[in-house]
Design an enzyme around this catalytic site. Structure first.
Site, PDB file in Angstrom:
ATOM      1  N   GLU A  35      92.915  40.939  29.164  1.00  0.00           N
ATOM      2  CA  GLU A  35      91.588  42.150  28.727  1.00  0.00           C
ATOM      3  C   GLU A  35      92.732  42.485  28.555  1.00  0.00           C
ATOM      4  O   GLU A  35      92.376  44.153  27.839  1.00  0.00           O
ATOM      5  CB  GLU A  35      91.292  42.672  30.369  1.00  0.00           C
ATOM      6  CG  GLU A  35      89.831  41.919  30.993  1.00  0.00           C
ATOM      7  CD  GLU A  35      88.983  41.764  29.793  1.00  0.00           C
ATOM      8  OE1 GLU A  35      89.303  42.755  29.015  1.00  0.00           O
ATOM      9  OE2 GLU A  35      88.300  40.810  29.663  1.00  0.00           O
ATOM     10  N   TYR A 118      87.355  50.769  31.848  1.00  0.00           N
ATOM     11  CA  TYR A 118      87.018  49.299  31.146  1.00  0.00           C
ATOM     12  C   TYR A 118      87.795  48.487  32.088  1.00  0.00           C
ATOM     13  O   TYR A 118      87.192  47.072  32.239  1.00  0.00           O
ATOM     14  CB  TYR A 118      87.129  49.690  29.627  1.00  0.00           C
ATOM     15  CG  TYR A 118      86.798  48.119  29.432  1.00  0.00           C
ATOM     16  CD1 TYR A 118      85.918  47.003  28.962  1.00  0.00           C
ATOM     17  CD2 TYR A 118      87.695  46.969  28.889  1.00  0.00           C
ATOM     18  CE1 TYR A 118      85.662  46.205  28.644  1.00  0.00           C
ATOM     19  CE2 TYR A 118      87.800  45.800  28.539  1.00  0.00           C
ATOM     20  CZ  TYR A 118      86.607  45.559  28.206  1.00  0.00           C
ATOM     21  OH  TYR A 118      85.985  44.140  27.956  1.00  0.00           O
ATOM     22  N   ASP A 136      81.895  47.887  26.469  1.00  0.00           N
ATOM     23  CA  ASP A 136      83.100  47.927  25.537  1.00  0.00           C
ATOM     24  C   ASP A 136      82.749  48.614  23.770  1.00  0.00           C
ATOM     25  O   ASP A 136      81.394  48.929  24.338  1.00  0.00           O
ATOM     26  CB  ASP A 136      84.255  47.015  25.178  1.00  0.00           C
ATOM     27  CG  ASP A 136      83.055  46.172  24.272  1.00  0.00           C
ATOM     28  OD1 ASP A 136      82.032  45.830  24.424  1.00  0.00           O
ATOM     29  OD2 ASP A 136      83.456  45.047  24.434  1.00  0.00           O
ATOM     30  N   CYS A 191      75.596  41.559  16.716  1.00  0.00           N
ATOM     31  CA  CYS A 191      75.034  42.568  16.246  1.00  0.00           C
ATOM     32  C   CYS A 191      76.148  43.573  16.108  1.00  0.00           C
ATOM     33  O   CYS A 191      76.607  44.685  16.667  1.00  0.00           O
ATOM     34  CB  CYS A 191      74.536  43.438  17.559  1.00  0.00           C
ATOM     35  SG  CYS A 191      73.832  45.010  18.080  1.00  0.00           S
ATOM     36  N   CYS A 198      70.725  39.720  12.519  1.00  0.00           N
ATOM     37  CA  CYS A 198      69.678  40.199  13.072  1.00  0.00           C
ATOM     38  C   CYS A 198      68.694  39.205  12.584  1.00  0.00           C
ATOM     39  O   CYS A 198      67.998  38.815  14.222  1.00  0.00           O
ATOM     40  CB  CYS A 198      68.361  41.450  12.326  1.00  0.00           C
ATOM     41  SG  CYS A 198      69.906  42.984  12.744  1.00  0.00           S
ATOM     42  N   CYS A 201      68.961  36.852  15.644  1.00  0.00           N
ATOM     43  CA  CYS A 201      69.680  37.414  17.073  1.00  0.00           C
ATOM     44  C   CYS A 201      68.616  37.194  18.290  1.00  0.00           C
ATOM     45  O   CYS A 201      67.187  36.561  17.889  1.00  0.00           O
ATOM     46  CB  CYS A 201      68.895  39.184  17.312  1.00  0.00           C
ATOM     47  SG  CYS A 201      69.429  40.640  18.220  1.00  0.00           S
ATOM     48  N   CYS A 206      64.164  44.790  19.761  1.00  0.00           N
ATOM     49  CA  CYS A 206      64.918  45.735  19.552  1.00  0.00           C
ATOM     50  C   CYS A 206      64.364  46.874  18.607  1.00  0.00           C
ATOM     51  O   CYS A 206      63.646  46.482  18.273  1.00  0.00           O
ATOM     52  CB  CYS A 206      65.694  44.861  17.907  1.00  0.00           C
ATOM     53  SG  CYS A 206      67.299  46.222  17.913  1.00  0.00           S
TER      54      CYS A 206
END
Length: 293
Positions: A35, A118, A136, A191, A198, A201, A206
């Site tokens: 991370e 985070y 994030d 995305c 799209c 997706c 959406c």
């Protein structure tokens, strides 16, 4: 409008990238390292270095026993090397005060050096499977589009962003943790910021698509350049020190950035202020921890 958990979880189970820190047997310490490395750095650059670090420093005490300079050399060209120094400091605290184990609750994680909102939630979620919102840039963008119908998220707000994602999490702990990873993966792969895919997706609904994909109406995002910036100069100066195992003269910095002495001096001063570089009594320069006999 919600981001449907069952659909997203199915998509994630079928398409998730095989990232090394997602595999079985990875410890919380190793996830914490990933991370820290992944902040503002692409996965493709992080993965090979992370695997080297896992082998070299499998537990916090192993890193704590190494010098700051060793960690900075191993960090290489990942960028923002202060992250490496803070992780080294964090390793020392974990070894001395937490039995060489990364804590699992967010509040204790937040008390560690270099661990922000985070990172604390990401470790609690991805290492320990806790039901906590993890936000994030990718997650903020998915929520902005799918839930709020906006092309781009507004300015970050820890309270609002965490509340938005918390409201989407499935009730069960295990599903919530996987959902957090899936939400992040959706933003990273589908995305995306510039060219959202799209057509592929998995979400059946959406808000942004339903409203005709309205354009972003706020000020345009600033594109961060690198060439010619102080960041580039800092990187070149750090490279000189990483490649040398003894203090160097200022003249060696002059060689790698001869075009703007003022910028070079400014970059060197900032490295000294950040504690990444030390100056010896006789005026030479070294990585942190190597400037004192």
């Amino acid at each position: 409008m919600a981001v449907e958990s069952s659909v997203l979880l199915k998509w994630y189970s079928e398409t998730a990238r095989d990232l090394p820190w997602r595999r079985e047997g990875v410890s919380a310490w190793q996830i914490l390292m990933s991370e820290i490395m992944l902040q503002q750095t692409p996965v493709v650059r992080v993965a090979p270095i992370w695997e080297e670090w896992v082998e070299r420093w499998p537990v916090p005490s192993a890193m704590a026993a190494s010098s700051q300079a060793e960690v900075l050399r191993a960090w290489g060209k990942l960028g923002y090397p202060r992250r490496a120094l803070r992780l080294h400091e964090c390793a020392g605290v974990l070894a001395a005060e937490h039995g060489d184990v990364v804590p699992e609750d967010v509040d204790t994680l937040l008390s560690l050096p270099g661990i922000g909102s985070y990172t604390a939630r990401a470790v609690a979620c991805f290492a320990y499977g806790q039901r906590v919102p993890v936000v994030d840039t990718n997650v903020r963008r998915v929520v902005a589009r799918a839930v709020h119908g906006n092309a781009e998220p507004g300015n970050p707000s820890n309270t609002r962003d965490l509340a938005d994602v918390a409201a989407l999490l499935p009730r069960t702990r295990a599903r919530a943790a996987t959902y957090s990873a899936a939400l992040m993966e959706l933003g990273a792969l589908i995305c995306t910021a510039r060219t959202p895919n799209c057509e592929n997706c998995p979400l059946p609904n959406c808000a942004w698509v339903a409203s005709g994909k309205p354009a972003h109406t706020g000020p345009p995002k600033k594109v961060q350049k690198f060439a010619g910036t102080d960041r580039q100069v800092r990187g070149k100066l750090m490279a000189v020190l990483r490649e040398s195992h003894r203090p160097v003269e200022r003249a060696q910095f002059d060689i790698v950035w001869p075009t703007d002495p003022g910028q070079r001096d400014r970059a060197l001063h900032s490295l000294l202020v950040d504690g990444l570089v030390e100056q010896t009594d006789d005026g030479l320069f070294a990585l942190a921890g190597e400037g004192t006999p």
